[in-house]
Scaffold this motif. Structure first.
Motif, short mmCIF file in Angstrom:
data_model
loop_
_atom_site.label_atom_id
_atom_site.label_comp_id
_atom_site.label_asym_id
_atom_site.label_seq_id
_atom_site.Cartn_x
_atom_site.Cartn_y
_atom_site.Cartn_z
N GLY A 257 -9.24 -16.34 -6.66
CA GLY A 257 -9.87 -15.57 -5.59
C GLY A 257 -9.00 -15.51 -4.35
N ALA A 258 -8.37 -16.62 -3.99
CA ALA A 258 -7.47 -16.64 -2.82
C ALA A 258 -6.28 -15.73 -3.04
N GLY A 259 -5.74 -15.73 -4.27
CA GLY A 259 -4.63 -14.83 -4.58
C GLY A 259 -5.03 -13.37 -4.48
N ARG A 260 -6.22 -13.05 -4.97
CA ARG A 260 -6.73 -11.68 -4.85
C ARG A 260 -6.88 -11.27 -3.39
N LEU A 261 -7.37 -12.19 -2.55
CA LEU A 261 -7.56 -11.89 -1.14
C LEU A 261 -6.21 -11.63 -0.46
N ALA A 262 -5.23 -12.48 -0.73
CA ALA A 262 -3.90 -12.28 -0.14
C ALA A 262 -3.30 -10.95 -0.57
N GLU A 263 -3.46 -10.64 -1.83
CA GLU A 263 -2.96 -9.38 -2.38
C GLU A 263 -3.59 -8.19 -1.65
N ARG A 264 -4.92 -8.26 -1.44
CA ARG A 264 -5.62 -7.17 -0.75
C ARG A 264 -5.13 -7.01 0.68
N LEU A 265 -4.96 -8.13 1.38
CA LEU A 265 -4.49 -8.07 2.77
C LEU A 265 -3.08 -7.48 2.86
N ALA A 266 -2.22 -7.85 1.92
CA ALA A 266 -0.85 -7.33 1.93
C ALA A 266 -0.81 -5.83 1.66
N ILE A 267 -1.63 -5.38 0.72
CA ILE A 267 -1.65 -3.95 0.38
C ILE A 267 -2.18 -3.13 1.56
N GLN A 268 -3.23 -3.64 2.20
CA GLN A 268 -3.76 -2.94 3.37
C GLN A 268 -2.69 -2.80 4.45
N TYR A 269 -2.00 -3.89 4.71
CA TYR A 269 -0.95 -3.87 5.73
C TYR A 269 0.18 -2.93 5.33
N ALA A 270 0.61 -3.03 4.08
CA ALA A 270 1.75 -2.22 3.62
C ALA A 270 1.42 -0.73 3.59
N ASN A 271 0.18 -0.39 3.33
CA ASN A 271 -0.22 1.02 3.33
C ASN A 271 -0.24 1.59 4.74
N ASP A 272 -0.53 0.74 5.72
CA ASP A 272 -0.61 1.20 7.11
C ASP A 272 0.74 1.17 7.82
N ARG A 273 1.61 0.30 7.40
CA ARG A 273 2.90 0.10 8.07
C ARG A 273 3.90 1.17 7.62
N LYS A 274 4.41 1.94 8.57
CA LYS A 274 5.33 3.04 8.26
C LYS A 274 6.65 2.84 9.00
#
Length: 390
Positions: A257-274
């Motif tokens: 579950g912690a790995g899934r959470l970290a993955e989600r946070l990274a994807i959110q950040y990476a999608n927003d960061r240009k």
């Protein structure tokens, strides 16, 4: 072999997700900063019937299995808690629930299990010792017979959430090692009050999992009543292993579950960061590949863990699967959190983006509740038939 979840199991996951969403990232960041036990979250988990999911119905539980418990923990961890939520299930439904429901007397079950299920009672477990560590059989804490009970003396270390607990599962020698034929003999378990004359504890300052304390515990002529024995006098080691192997399942679930959470946070950040022409950094394979690799590793760990839980529920041997899941689960989660932090660059190091807490908390589970090295020893001897190396 059916890998699909039942409608009831899907409902359990949704309930856990709903409860978890009520106590999100900011809640856990605040508790981490203040080093406070997450009382409100745990009570909500109990009120939703999740803490007692695997307990018998007559004691306020739902009579479900270890599989459902793993699903609950994983979803709570993924919703914002991270790995710490697994420890709350270790100290209560595992150390308290499994030990009392499997080995406790009817009177003990009637007294303790309903209070555990509804959140009135918290547990902790005193096992590890300074001079023994992983070598449990080298423990020195001793309970000497006295009248209608025992006198307990000794010291334990790295005991989780003593300050939030009312009951403690204590593992001690009741016969000296030199008096028995095998070192596994002469070990017994007791459930005693934390607030008892002669029992004291001091906190250990630590880098992660700060919402649950870790303490050194001291027993100075602590009296144990006869009705506080749990399981078999002098032959409690096999019963202890039953409790500890279920702990592996809980650990893996919280790590996935912690790995899934970290993955989600990274994807959110990476999608927003240009950068570099306005493209999101998530479009680059340099970020995609590490996260995709971690995603695959987490899925494999999850399947092995659910397999171990299903074997437990069916009454089959499960120690090999539980230990394997814990080994791969801790590694997969560590990789996922590290790679997520790397994907976020400097902001992954900032508290406001929360991955640093997941990183600090996850590091514990590379060597606890059992180290990677001891799991590899187990696999080598039990699964591969190789000679014992230690």
């Amino acid at each position: 072999m059916d890998f699909s979840l039942t409608e009831e199991q899907q409902m359990i996951i949704e309930t856990a997700r709903k409860v978890g969403s009520e106590f999100g990232l900011e809640y856990w960041a605040e508790k981490d900063e203040k080093k406070e036990f997450p009382t409100e979250c745990w009570q909500a988990i109990c009120d939703a019937g999740l803490a007692g999911a695997s307990l018998p119905v007559e004691f306020g539980g739902s009579n479900l299995g270890m599989l459902e418990m793993a699903l609950i923990i994983e979803e709570l961890a993924a919703s914002g808690a991270g790995a710490t939520v697994g420890q709350m299930f270790m100290i209560n439904p595992i150390f308290g629930g499994v030990s009392v429901s499997k080995f406790g007397s009817p009177a003990m079950q009637n007294e303790l299990l309903p209070a555990l299920a509804d959140g009135r009672l918290n547990f902790c477990m005193a096992l590890t010792e300074p001079d023994a560590g992983t070598n449990t059989l080298a423990m020195k804490t001793f309970a000497s017979p006295e009248g209608d009970g025992w006198r307990l003396n000794g010291r334990k270390i790295w005991i989780t959430a003593v300050d939030a607990a009312q009951k403690m599962l204590v593992v001690a020698r009741t016969r000296k090692a030199e008096e028995v034929e095998r070192p596994t003999q002469g070990i017994s378990m007791f459930v005693i009050d934390v607030d008892r004359e002669g029992l004291s504890y001091t906190p250990i300052d630590k880098v992660g999992t700060r919402t649950l304390s870790a303490c050194s515990v001291f027993f100075d002529d602590v009296f144990i009543r006869s009705d506080e024995l749990i399981g078999t006098l002098d032959n409690g080691f096999k019963e202890l292993l039953h409790v500890l192997n279920t702990e592996r399942v809980v650990t893996t679930a919280c790590m996935v579950g912690a790995g899934r959470l970290a993955e989600r946070l990274a994807i959110q950040y990476a999608n927003d960061r240009k950068v570099f022409g306005g493209r999101p950094i998530s479009a680059y394979q340099g970020l995609q590949f590490p996260l995709a690799q971690s995603h695959a590793e987490l899925k494999c760990a999850r399947l092995m863990n659910l397999h171990a839980a299903a074997l437990y529920d069916a009454g089959h041997p499960y120690a090999s699967e539980a230990n394997t899941a814990k080994l791969i689960g801790s590694q997969a989660a560590t990789h996922a959190i590290e790679r997520s932090m790397q994907a976020m660059g400097g902001m992954g190091y900032a508290k406001e983006f929360h991955v640093e807490r997941l990183w600090r908390d996850a590091r514990l589970f590379k060597f606890a509740p059992i180290s990677e090295e001891m799991i590899l020893n187990f696999i080598a001897t039990h699964d591969l038939g190789m000679p014992k190396s230690y």
